[in-house]
Design an enzyme around this catalytic site. Structure first.
Site, PDB file in Angstrom:
ATOM      1  N   ASP A 131      -0.351   3.494  -3.818  1.00 40.20           N
ATOM      2  CA  ASP A 131      -0.302   2.952  -2.391  1.00 40.20           C
ATOM      3  C   ASP A 131       0.413   1.767  -2.169  1.00 40.20           C
ATOM      4  OD1 ASP A 131      -0.735   3.451   0.035  1.00 40.20           O
ATOM      5  OD2 ASP A 131      -2.971   3.476   0.146  1.00 40.20           O
ATOM      6  N   CYS A 133      -6.224   1.713   3.151  1.00 45.22           N
ATOM      7  CA  CYS A 133      -5.546   0.736   4.118  1.00 45.22           C
ATOM      8  C   CYS A 133      -6.507  -0.430   4.792  1.00 45.22           C
ATOM      9  CB  CYS A 133      -4.940   1.608   5.277  1.00 45.22           C
ATOM     10  SG  CYS A 133      -4.391   3.407   4.794  1.00 45.22           S
ATOM     11  N   HIS A 154       1.416  -1.053   1.270  1.00 36.93           N
ATOM     12  CA  HIS A 154       1.586  -1.527   2.565  1.00 36.93           C
ATOM     13  C   HIS A 154       2.479  -2.534   3.130  1.00 36.93           C
ATOM     14  CE1 HIS A 154      -2.530   0.344   2.551  1.00 36.93           C
ATOM     15  NE2 HIS A 154      -2.144   1.096   3.648  1.00 36.93           N
ATOM     16  N   ARG A 161     -12.290  11.594  -1.977  1.00 45.27           N
ATOM     17  CA  ARG A 161     -12.252  12.573  -0.970  1.00 45.27           C
ATOM     18  C   ARG A 161     -12.900  13.672  -1.139  1.00 45.27           C
ATOM     19  NH1 ARG A 161      -5.850  11.862   0.663  1.00 45.27           N
ATOM     20  NH2 ARG A 161      -5.824   9.679   0.884  1.00 45.27           N
ATOM     21  N   GLN A 183      -4.273   6.512  -6.186  1.00 47.65           N
ATOM     22  CA  GLN A 183      -3.116   6.453  -5.219  1.00 47.65           C
ATOM     23  C   GLN A 183      -1.923   5.358  -5.640  1.00 47.65           C
ATOM     24  OE1 GLN A 183      -4.295   6.418  -0.944  1.00 47.65           O
ATOM     25  NE2 GLN A 183      -3.068   8.166  -0.582  1.00 47.65           N
ATOM     26  N   LYS A 205       6.656   9.652  10.436  1.00 50.49           N
ATOM     27  CA  LYS A 205       6.656   9.894   8.847  1.00 50.49           C
ATOM     28  C   LYS A 205       7.876  10.612   8.127  1.00 50.49           C
ATOM     29  CE  LYS A 205       3.641  13.674   8.090  1.00 50.49           C
ATOM     30  NZ  LYS A 205       2.614  14.245   7.370  1.00 50.49           N
ATOM     31  N   HIS A 210       2.810   2.404   5.801  1.00 50.05           N
ATOM     32  CA  HIS A 210       2.074   2.994   4.520  1.00 50.05           C
ATOM     33  C   HIS A 210       3.155   3.815   3.631  1.00 50.05           C
ATOM     34  CE1 HIS A 210      -1.899   2.907   6.909  1.00 50.05           C
ATOM     35  NE2 HIS A 210      -1.043   2.970   7.746  1.00 50.05           N
TER      36      HIS A 210
HETATM   37 ZN   LIG Z   1      -2.377   3.027   4.126  1.00 48.76          ZN
END
Ligand SMILES: [Zn+2]
Ligand SMILES: [Zn+2]
Length: 640
Positions: A380, A331, A382, A360, A378, A462, A508
């Protein structure tokens, strides 16, 4: 007289002080026989609970989904008694239910071994056969603390209980345990059970505390349910992606990098097939793709809030004496790209995707093949938009998510919506708009969902997508998360219709979550029998003898020219041995060729998992295979 309301809206009158069991008896002898507990004014309770005038009561029978949980929890008590009977020094800690079963944490110096399970089970069977009643004994908190003085675990349990009344349950014999209930009326109502395993567990998960023993068990309503469950577990063992991944040369792990997967050539074919599909569908849904750095300076992570909230899970490094972090999330990088240009409401919604490589820190004890790794990619994205655009964007993400899951053959999903927690940022107004947008989008798509009240992140509500594989295991994959915090922290703005600068909404979202984990799930879901579009290899040509090697090579070239992934087995082995080898490699199509096939320009196709061979012209086979790849068909069978 007490007037009791039933679920169908009717009422029944009972003598004062009557219990839920007496209500069930009054409704009908069959119901009384099947009854195992009651739901009184929404709360689960024992059948022996007296009913007050005006109460709403539902009798819970073995047909209700909650019955299984109540029965399993009761089974945990029986297991605790059996263990205490065999090892009188046992100190009980707590025994909750979990998916498919229950466990009890115990403090006992002697270790329990799988050899002991039968002994425990026999004792449990004895208690169950005696059909002893569960009896509730209530007292005040003070009395309970006095009663349990010196027992640090149970005293701690009382401190964690929120009720002013503390209850104990006995089940005949001298055994008694602190518990809020409810339980089945008698031990005889406990179904077929089995002790599954024993493992170490810290008290409250705190590694500074003594290591306890956690004994896992399972219990089901019928012997068939138990057998099916044990069979699913056996099947899961056979499908273990760590074993199949090694056998099929898909990926590996090495002590040089614990928790970091090495993807091999065959694994990368699967990976790239998913990436190609992912890019294509994201293009269709109007996403742009970016790529941001893996290493970003420490200052950025202070700004994003990760330093304060996520530092323990991050890796750090130094470049020229300055501290940098390896990104755990994409992000902040996405925000920096946003800030390189000015934005107007006219460009919204702006959908920006990134296949981001994140790191991580996971404790070494929790890593598990591809399911839990320290480095993963990921999928991902946005989305930046205005508040009125949220709902339409959520609808679009849901459609995209389902389209992706279905392409892999997953049809069973369940969805959870998590709402405003006590500790949160942002106004009530923006929380209402966002939460309503999420639930509105799900309602619009007519998708049932479960609400987790107060379970959202502090920065926004979420939706989580859970998917069920063919062994009925549930996997949390996708997530859609609204964020009121990060756009502010990074000072993101856009120019609105009225020419003022405003903060955009940031959504996200991830669909597959982690590529590594998803590939692990796919390996187990398919038992590595991949559909054609994901198969590392599509076909193998198998000449029945040396005489047809030339024709086999000719077929091989035709397949390769058509961009099918294939090879030929020209070894001296008998064709049956060649077939067995190809089977073990889980190759979808084995194309057997002999003089007959060479004369007719055909191949004799043996399809993975099917008994019958089919003869088909080479051109026709190529056409069929290519169509299956385009359509992402799961089934390999075809009509010549
Ligand atoms: Zn994000
Ligand atoms: Zn209990």
């Amino acid at each position: 007289m007490a007037k009791i309301k039933l679920p169908d809206g009717s009422t029944i009158e009972l003598d004062n002080g009557s219990t839920a069991r007496q209500l069930a008896e009054k409704i009908g002898p069959n119901l009384a026989k099947q009854a195992i507990a009651a739901q009184i004014n929404g709360k689960f309770a024992d059948l022996s609970t007296p009913l007050n005038d005006g109460a709403d009561v539902k009798i819970i029978t073995t047909k209700d989904p909650q019955a299984l949980d109540i029965m399993r929890h009761s089974c945990a008590h029986v297991m605790a008694e059996a263990i205490c009977d065999i090892w009188p020094d046992t100190k009980l800690v707590y025994g909750p239910t979990v998916k498919d079963g229950f466990y009890y944490d115990i403090d006992l110096d002697e270790s329990i071994h799988p050899d002991d399970f039968e002994r425990i089970e026999n004792k449990m069977r004895e208690i169950i056969q005696q059909d002893r009643p569960f009896r509730r004994n209530e007292m005040t908190r003070r009395q309970a603390l006095e009663k349990l003085a010196g027992d640090k675990y149970k005293t701690d349990n009382i401190k964690h209980a929120d009720s002013p009344v503390i209850s104990f349950y006995s089940q005949g014999g001298g055994f008694e345990d602190l518990c809020r209930g409810p339980h089945v009326p008698t031990t005889g109502k406990i179904g077929p059970f089995k002790i599954m395993s024993v493992a170490g567990a810290y008290w409250h998960g705190d590694p500074t505390q003594k290591m306890l023993q956690r004994v896992y068990g399972t219990a089901w309503q019928t012997q068939k349910d138990l057998d099916d469950y044990l069979e699913r577990l056996e099947e899961a063992k056979k499908r273990d992606h760590r074993i199949l991944g090694k056998r099929l040369d898909l990926f590996s792990f090495n002590q040089a990098a614990p928790g970091f997967a090495f993807m091999h050539a065959k694994g990368m074919i699967i990976w790239n097939a998913i990436v190609d599909f992912w890019r294509d569908i994201h293009d269709r849904y109007g996403y742009q793709e970016i790529k941001t750095p893996i290493i970003l300076n420490e200052e950025l992570w202070h700004k994003s809030g990760h330093w304060d909230n996520y530092k323990e899970n991050m890796y750090f490094t130094d470049i020229d004496g300055i501290s940098y972090a390896i990104k755990p999330m994409n992000c902040p990088g996405g925000c920096l790209v946003y800030k390189t240009r000015q934005h107007s409401y006219r460009q919204f919604p702006m959908r920006v995707a990134e296949l981001g490589l994140v790191h991580r820190h996971e404790a070494s004890g929790v890593m598990h093949g591809l399911f839990r790794v320290r480095q993963f990619t990921q999928d991902d994205a946005h989305i930046f938009c205005t508040p009125p655009q949220i709902e339409a964007e959520i609808v679009s993400v849901i459609e995209l998510t389902f389209e992706i899951y279905r392409a892999f053959g997953f049809e069973d999903f369940h969805i959870e919506l998590s709402t405003k927690p006590e500790k949160h940022i942002g106004t009530d107004e923006i929380w209402d708009i966002s939460t309503n947008a999420l639930s509105g989008a799900l309602d619009y798509k007519k998708i049932p969902f479960k609400i987790n009240e107060g379970d959202g992140a502090f920065y926004g509500p979420k939706i989580d997508f859970h998917l069920e594989d063919c062994l009925k295991r549930s996997w949390q994959l996708g997530t859609i998360q609204l964020d009121f915090s990060m756009p502010q922290r990074f000072g993101l703005v856009y120019t609105d219709k009225d020419n003022t600068e405003k903060t955009p909404v940031m959504i996200h979202r991830a669909v597959l979550g982690s590529f590594e984990r998803f590939i692990g799930i796919l390996i187990e879901h398919y038992a590595a029998n991949f559909p054609l579009w994901l198969s590392p290899q599509h076909a193998r040509v198998l000449p029945i003898s040396e005489k047809t090697n030339d024709y086999a090579l000719k077929v091989l070239h035709m397949l390769k020219d058509a961009r099918l992934r294939c090879d030929a087995d020209l070894s001296d082995e008998k064709v049956n041995a060649k077939i067995a080898k190809a089977h073990a490699e889980k190759i979808p199509y084995m194309l057997v060729v002999g003089p007959k096939e060479a004369d007719a320009a055909t191949v004799n196709v043996r399809t993975r998992g099917l008994k019958q061979n089919k003869t088909v012209a080479v051109d026709r086979f190529i056409q069929l295979a290519k169509q299956k790849i385009i359509d992402k068909t799961i089934d390999l069978d075809f009509q010549p």
